[in-house]
Design a protein around this motif. Structure first.
Motif, mmCIF file in Angstrom:
data_model
loop_
_atom_site.group_PDB
_atom_site.id
_atom_site.type_symbol
_atom_site.label_atom_id
_atom_site.label_comp_id
_atom_site.label_asym_id
_atom_site.label_seq_id
_atom_site.Cartn_x
_atom_site.Cartn_y
_atom_site.Cartn_z
ATOM 1 N N ALA A 187 -6.550 4.262 4.530
ATOM 2 C CA ALA A 187 -6.742 2.782 4.656
ATOM 3 C C ALA A 187 -6.834 2.253 6.052
ATOM 4 C CB ALA A 187 -5.683 1.804 3.805
ATOM 5 N N CYS A 216 -7.189 4.166 -3.032
ATOM 6 C CA CYS A 216 -5.982 3.823 -2.524
ATOM 7 C C CYS A 216 -4.888 3.578 -3.753
ATOM 8 C CB CYS A 216 -5.893 2.431 -1.649
ATOM 9 S SG CYS A 216 -6.514 2.644 -0.105
ATOM 10 N N HIS A 273 0.711 -1.163 0.038
ATOM 11 C CA HIS A 273 -0.006 0.146 0.129
ATOM 12 C C HIS A 273 1.161 1.332 0.077
ATOM 13 C CE1 HIS A 273 -2.009 3.279 2.045
ATOM 14 N NE2 HIS A 273 -3.142 3.019 1.380
ATOM 15 N N TRP A 285 -1.072 1.323 -5.095
ATOM 16 C CA TRP A 285 -0.406 0.253 -4.762
ATOM 17 C C TRP A 285 0.750 -0.127 -5.552
ATOM 18 C CZ3 TRP A 285 -3.209 -2.028 -0.769
ATOM 19 C CH2 TRP A 285 -4.696 -1.473 -0.760
ATOM 20 N N GLU A 329 -1.842 0.115 5.779
ATOM 21 C CA GLU A 329 -1.227 1.311 5.477
ATOM 22 C C GLU A 329 0.102 0.810 5.465
ATOM 23 O OE1 GLU A 329 -2.269 4.820 7.895
ATOM 24 O OE2 GLU A 329 -3.760 5.388 6.448
#
Length: 461
Positions: free
Chosen positions: A24, A68, A19, A70, A29
């Motif tokens: 999150a 988010c 992440h 990634w 996180e």
């Protein structure tokens, strides 16, 4: 001369998921977990035990995932490119907005989950360990910057601003699938002189005589003359590609072939087609697939909303179509139509055996045509190979839903690339009856125009 100079090595091991941005849960996180490739973020997080309540029934997780960012990362061993050698990194599917780096140098940015990508890395690949990373940003945040409705809160329409599967945004009553990740295969390909970039066989049947026009496009690393050989049903033909040229057509005449029939009307006979690319003294690349010889003309469509009235003139298959009339190998048939959706919003989780089981279920229920809905994707090789083998016709909608897609860059360029790729891929399948229509005003004529050039016999608009 039997060995092929083209070498392909998968990069599916040793991947991690991290992440890198967006709100999150604290356990997510900056966490780094093992990742499966092909795969998807929600599945990797769930395997690592980081989704407190597990994934939803459809394999997705909570709404925070939509915003988010990634990183997928791995290392692979390689040797430097030798003189005259090409080295490419190939991705079969990236979902969706991503930056790709090799050894910390950015090699590309992507914005389309409906297509594959190939990147020349001969100047970057090094001896020993090489680091490959793919950084994904929020497709929803990206789309909000493109589509006005999404920007003002209607995130279910965000697919109109980015080439991501529409169904994944939840516009049709289901929960959104907040997927991101490397959903297709990854590999390193090494080659020299030339490789087969596109092989598009157009297959026809006249009586018991078959013909295959194999349209070939090559990518070159040198300008020497090339020869393309094609073999099917005991017949062979060849064609030259002169120095500097990149396209050629090989026509194979195959007398006395058995026809491919839809289930219940005869055997679904398939033949192996082998296409080889040669230089003066080497076999450079090869392409093998199964094809079927048949003629099929759509002559009518019965729609639910039309109270059983058959469409006049040029029939088309719409979401309301429940039956079509098709003349197959000279025989008129009436075939039942059923809608086909992806088996899962997390495409990487769909197994070939599950696809086969569902197609068999539809066949056993008396369905003759599966209508692949445009809310999903161009269906997988496993789906089409199964339909070829089981004698099931397919209508494939290009993945556009309704109207309102962003005109111009970047969507237009991506739409051109994905349509070319998939029409060339699907053209040889005897199961593909026709393409569905594209309702969007910006892209209906564009997509139809590409189909008209690459696979005209299946154009219905």
């Amino acid at each position: 001369m039997s060995a092929v100079t083209f070498v392909s090595n998968p990069i599916h091991e040793g991947w991690t998921l991290t992440h890198t941005g967006g709100d999150a849960p604290s356990v997510v996180e900056r966490a780094t977990v093992p990742a499966q490739v092909p795969g998807s973020v929600p599945l990797d997080l769930d395997r690592a035990g980081l989704l407190a309540d597990g994934p939803r029934e459809d394999g997705t997780a909570a709404d925070w995932m939509a915003w988010c960012e990634w990183r997928y990362a791995t290392e692979f061993a390689a040797t430097p490119a030798t003189p005259g050698e090409r080295v490419d990194v190939v991705f079969d599917g990236l979902d969706t907005v991503a930056a790709v780096r090799l050894n910390d140098i950015e090699i590309a940015r992507t914005k389309n989950m409906h297509r594959s990508y190939r990147f020349d890395v001969r100047e970057l690949v090094q001896g020993g360990a090489n680091t490959l990373t793919v950084d994904f940003v929020s497709a929803l945040a990206y789309a909000r910057g493109i589509d006005a409705d999404a920007r003002h809160g209607d995130v279910s329409r965000a697919y109109r601003g980015v080439r991501k599967m529409a169904w994944g945004f939840g516009p049709f009553g289901g929960p959104p699938a907040h997927t991101a990740g490397i959903w297709g295969g990854v590999r390193i390909e090494r080659w020299r002189v030339a490789r087969l970039d596109e092989v598009r066989p157009l297959v026809t049947l006249d009586g018991d005589s078959g013909r295959v026009q194999v349209h070939v496009r090559v990518e070159r690393a040198s300008g020497e003359p090339l020869t393309v050989y094609a073999t099917v049903a005991g017949a062979e033909a060849s064609a030259q590609i002169p120095p500097g040229e990149v396209t050629g057509v090989v026509t194979v005449e195959a007398p006395h072939v058995e026809a491919w029939w839809p289930h219940g009307h005869g055997p679904a006979r398939l033949y192996d087609l082998v296409v080889d690319l040669h230089s003066t003294d080497e076999r450079l690349d090869t392409h093998v697939r199964r094809i079927g010889f048949r003629s099929a003309v759509l002559t009518g469509a019965v729609n639910v909303a039309d109270a059983g009235v058959e469409s006049p003139e040029t029939p088309q298959v719409s979401p309301r179509t429940e039956q079509v009339s098709v003349t197959v190998n000279g025989r008129p048939l009436d075939l039942r139509v059923e809608r086909w959706m992806p088996l899962d919003t997390v495409l990487a989780r769909i197994a070939a055996e599950d696809v086969r089981a569902r197609v068999e279920e539809q066949r056993d229920a008396g369905v003759g045509v599966l209508h692949v809905d445009g809310v999903g994707v161009y269906e997988s090789p496993a789906f089409y190979e199964t339909c070829d083998e089981l004698g099931m016709f397919v209508v494939q909608d290009p993945p556009f839903v309704g109207d309102g897609y962003r005109a111009g860059a970047p969507v237009q360029g991506e739409a051109i690339e994905e349509t070319r790729e998939h029409v060339a891929r699907l053209a040889p399948h005897p199961s593909l009856l026709t393409y569905g229509t594209v309702e969007d005003r910006a892209y209906g004529s564009l997509v139809s125009g590409i189909i008209a050039v690459l696979d005209h016999d299946r154009l219905t608009t």
